[in-house]
Motif scaffolding. Structure first.
Motif, PDB file in Angstrom:
ATOM      1  N   CYS A  21       0.815  -1.216   0.000  1.00  0.00           N
ATOM      2  CA  CYS A  21       0.000   0.000   0.000  1.00  0.00           C
ATOM      3  C   CYS A  21       0.853   1.271   0.000  1.00  0.00           C
ATOM      4  O   CYS A  21       0.362   2.344  -0.366  1.00  0.00           O
ATOM      5  CB  CYS A  21      -0.960   0.000   1.187  1.00  0.00           C
ATOM      6  N   ILE A  22       2.126   1.159   0.395  1.00  0.00           N
ATOM      7  CA  ILE A  22       2.995   2.347   0.392  1.00  0.00           C
ATOM      8  C   ILE A  22       3.273   2.833  -1.029  1.00  0.00           C
ATOM      9  O   ILE A  22       3.690   3.973  -1.228  1.00  0.00           O
ATOM     10  CB  ILE A  22       4.320   2.056   1.122  1.00  0.00           C
ATOM     11  N   LYS A  23       3.042   1.969  -2.026  1.00  0.00           N
ATOM     12  CA  LYS A  23       3.280   2.348  -3.424  1.00  0.00           C
ATOM     13  C   LYS A  23       2.154   3.198  -3.998  1.00  0.00           C
ATOM     14  O   LYS A  23       2.317   3.835  -5.039  1.00  0.00           O
ATOM     15  CB  LYS A  23       3.461   1.097  -4.278  1.00  0.00           C
ATOM     16  N   ALA A  42      -0.901  -1.822 -11.290  1.00  0.00           N
ATOM     17  CA  ALA A  42       0.356  -2.138 -11.984  1.00  0.00           C
ATOM     18  C   ALA A  42       1.117  -0.867 -12.343  1.00  0.00           C
ATOM     19  O   ALA A  42       2.354  -0.843 -12.305  1.00  0.00           O
ATOM     20  CB  ALA A  42       0.062  -2.962 -13.239  1.00  0.00           C
ATOM     21  N   ARG A  43       0.390   0.215 -12.661  1.00  0.00           N
ATOM     22  CA  ARG A  43       1.056   1.477 -12.998  1.00  0.00           C
ATOM     23  C   ARG A  43       1.746   2.110 -11.792  1.00  0.00           C
ATOM     24  O   ARG A  43       2.593   2.979 -11.949  1.00  0.00           O
ATOM     25  CB  ARG A  43       0.035   2.457 -13.582  1.00  0.00           C
ATOM     26  N   HIS A  44       1.377   1.651 -10.608  1.00  0.00           N
ATOM     27  CA  HIS A  44       2.011   2.168  -9.390  1.00  0.00           C
ATOM     28  C   HIS A  44       2.959   1.154  -8.774  1.00  0.00           C
ATOM     29  O   HIS A  44       3.321   1.264  -7.594  1.00  0.00           O
ATOM     30  CB  HIS A  44       0.943   2.575  -8.377  1.00  0.00           C
ATOM     31  N   GLY A  45       3.354   0.159  -9.566  1.00  0.00           N
ATOM     32  CA  GLY A  45       4.381  -0.765  -9.114  1.00  0.00           C
ATOM     33  C   GLY A  45       3.900  -2.014  -8.420  1.00  0.00           C
ATOM     34  O   GLY A  45       4.709  -2.788  -7.905  1.00  0.00           O
ATOM     35  N   ALA A 105       0.009 -10.085 -10.504  1.00  0.00           N
ATOM     36  CA  ALA A 105      -0.440 -11.218  -9.694  1.00  0.00           C
ATOM     37  C   ALA A 105      -0.986 -10.738  -8.349  1.00  0.00           C
ATOM     38  O   ALA A 105      -2.012 -11.230  -7.872  1.00  0.00           O
ATOM     39  CB  ALA A 105       0.710 -12.199  -9.478  1.00  0.00           C
ATOM     40  N   ARG A 106      -0.304  -9.755  -7.733  1.00  0.00           N
ATOM     41  CA  ARG A 106      -0.758  -9.215  -6.449  1.00  0.00           C
ATOM     42  C   ARG A 106      -2.057  -8.438  -6.630  1.00  0.00           C
ATOM     43  O   ARG A 106      -2.970  -8.511  -5.796  1.00  0.00           O
ATOM     44  CB  ARG A 106       0.329  -8.337  -5.848  1.00  0.00           C
ATOM     45  N   MET A 117      -7.199   9.044 -14.640  1.00  0.00           N
ATOM     46  CA  MET A 117      -6.188   8.090 -14.171  1.00  0.00           C
ATOM     47  C   MET A 117      -5.667   7.200 -15.297  1.00  0.00           C
ATOM     48  O   MET A 117      -4.497   6.826 -15.315  1.00  0.00           O
ATOM     49  CB  MET A 117      -6.760   7.229 -13.047  1.00  0.00           C
ATOM     50  N   LEU A 118      -6.535   6.873 -16.247  1.00  0.00           N
ATOM     51  CA  LEU A 118      -6.097   6.016 -17.351  1.00  0.00           C
ATOM     52  C   LEU A 118      -5.732   6.817 -18.589  1.00  0.00           C
ATOM     53  O   LEU A 118      -4.996   6.323 -19.448  1.00  0.00           O
ATOM     54  CB  LEU A 118      -7.189   5.005 -17.698  1.00  0.00           C
TER      55      LEU A 118
END
Length: 331
Positions: free
Chosen positions: A64-66, A101-104, A108-109, A316-317
């Motif tokens: 969540c820090i990402k 995914a755009r925020h790292g 899969a997660r 956002m997209l």
């Protein structure tokens, strides 16, 4: 373009069905509806977005820090818009995974977070439906309502059983799917890539299940709060129209109507949800009241998601694509 046309057709059907059901009396009932009640319902939806943001961040764990809190809220609003704007809500999970995914956050997660979120929803509806089934034993139900209630219960328990079966027998399922794909002449490299992605998802889902027990309980409590708020909208709409229908029946009508909407594969279930709710609600409260309540309910829980979530979704997209275009022009 075809999806846009389908959404417009679905929206027209969603408005026309209740309007034709109630006739001219519908608009007079809507005009007498208290404005403060409507504002309270919109506030409930805003609170639902905040609750879902907390759920998302809890399920992401140390990831969540990402993603900042504000961007997490944007992910939730964008996903809700995608649910409402795509057939069967198919765009919702894709939006969540793409934005995370755009925020790292690994795909899969991201998919594991979505799966855990859906499992929490499934457990809530199982508990709620079980309570309604017990309550219904002491009430007189129509044969059609009994049948729909039974089918819903069987579907939910079947869904939970399928999830447990897939988790316990995933290796056998991977081997079986590999053989089936081989018969359809799918390349071995492709089969291995899909199997690897599935194993990565299962590993990430297992990690999510290993979150602290207190965190999982908090997620489920937030899930219950979210759905109780969201499924209270129709009840409040009827109360504002002067009808005191029990909350349990309002909950059941919404659940059955939205399930029918999902099976229709129309964007947000538009048209099918209105038709089903009208068929269930009109015999209880009258056609004009049912039509007005359905329009208020869908305005708050469907059109509001499209109007407010749409710009967030595009921001956002669409912003990364705009940056690429700007760089291309500068070059």
């Amino acid at each position: 373009m075809s999806r846009g046309i389908l959404l417009v057709i679905a929206l027209l059907a969603a408005v026309l069905i209740p309007s034709l059901l109630g006739g001219g009396e519908t608009w007079s009932r809507l005009q007498s509806f208290p404005l403060e009640w409507l504002l309270i319902m919109f506030g409930m939806i805003l609170l639902c977005w905040v609750i879902n943001t907390l759920r998302l961040r809890l399920l992401m764990g140390d990831q969540c820090i990402k993603v900042s809190r504000l961007k997490s809220l944007g992910v939730v609003m964008s996903a809700e818009f995608a649910y409402c704007a795509t057939p069967g809500g198919s765009g919702g999970p894709l939006t969540i995974m793409a934005l995370l995914a755009r925020h790292g956050v690994r795909p899969a997660r991201g998919s594991a977070v979505f799966a855990m979120d859906q499992l929490s929803d499934l457990l809530f509806f199982l508990c709620a439906l079980s309570a309604i089934l017990i309550y219904a034993l002491f009430q007189h139900l129509s044969q059609r309502l009994e049948w729909m209630l039974t089918v819903s219960a069987i579907s939910l328990f079947g869904g939970l059983f399928s999830c447990v079966l897939m988790a316990r027998c995933h290796r056998s399922l991977i081997r079986l799917s590999g053989r089936l794909l081989a018969r359809f002449n799918v390349k071995e490299a492709t089969r291995l890539r899909w199997a690897r992605k599935l194993l990565h998802f299962l590993a990430a889902f297992t990690d999510t299940l290993k979150l602290p027990f207190q965190t999982l309980i908090t997620v489920f409590a937030l899930t219950c709060l979210h759905w109780v708020l969201r499924y209270s909208v129709l009840y409040l709409a009827l109360r504002g129209l002067g009808v005191d229908l029990q909350w349990a029946w309002c909950f059941l009508i919404q659940m059955l109507s939205l399930s029918a909407g999902q099976f229709s594969l129309l964007p947000g279930g538009a048209g099918a949800a209105e038709l089903t709710s009208a068929a269930l609600l009109a015999p209880m409260v009258g056609k004009s009241t049912a039509a007005a309540a359905i329009l208020i309910w869908r305005t708050v829980t469907y059109y509001f998601y499209l109007v407010v979530g749409g710009p967030v979704f595009l921001l956002m997209l669409g912003r990364p694509l705009l940056k690429k275009l700007m760089k291309f022009k500068q070059a």
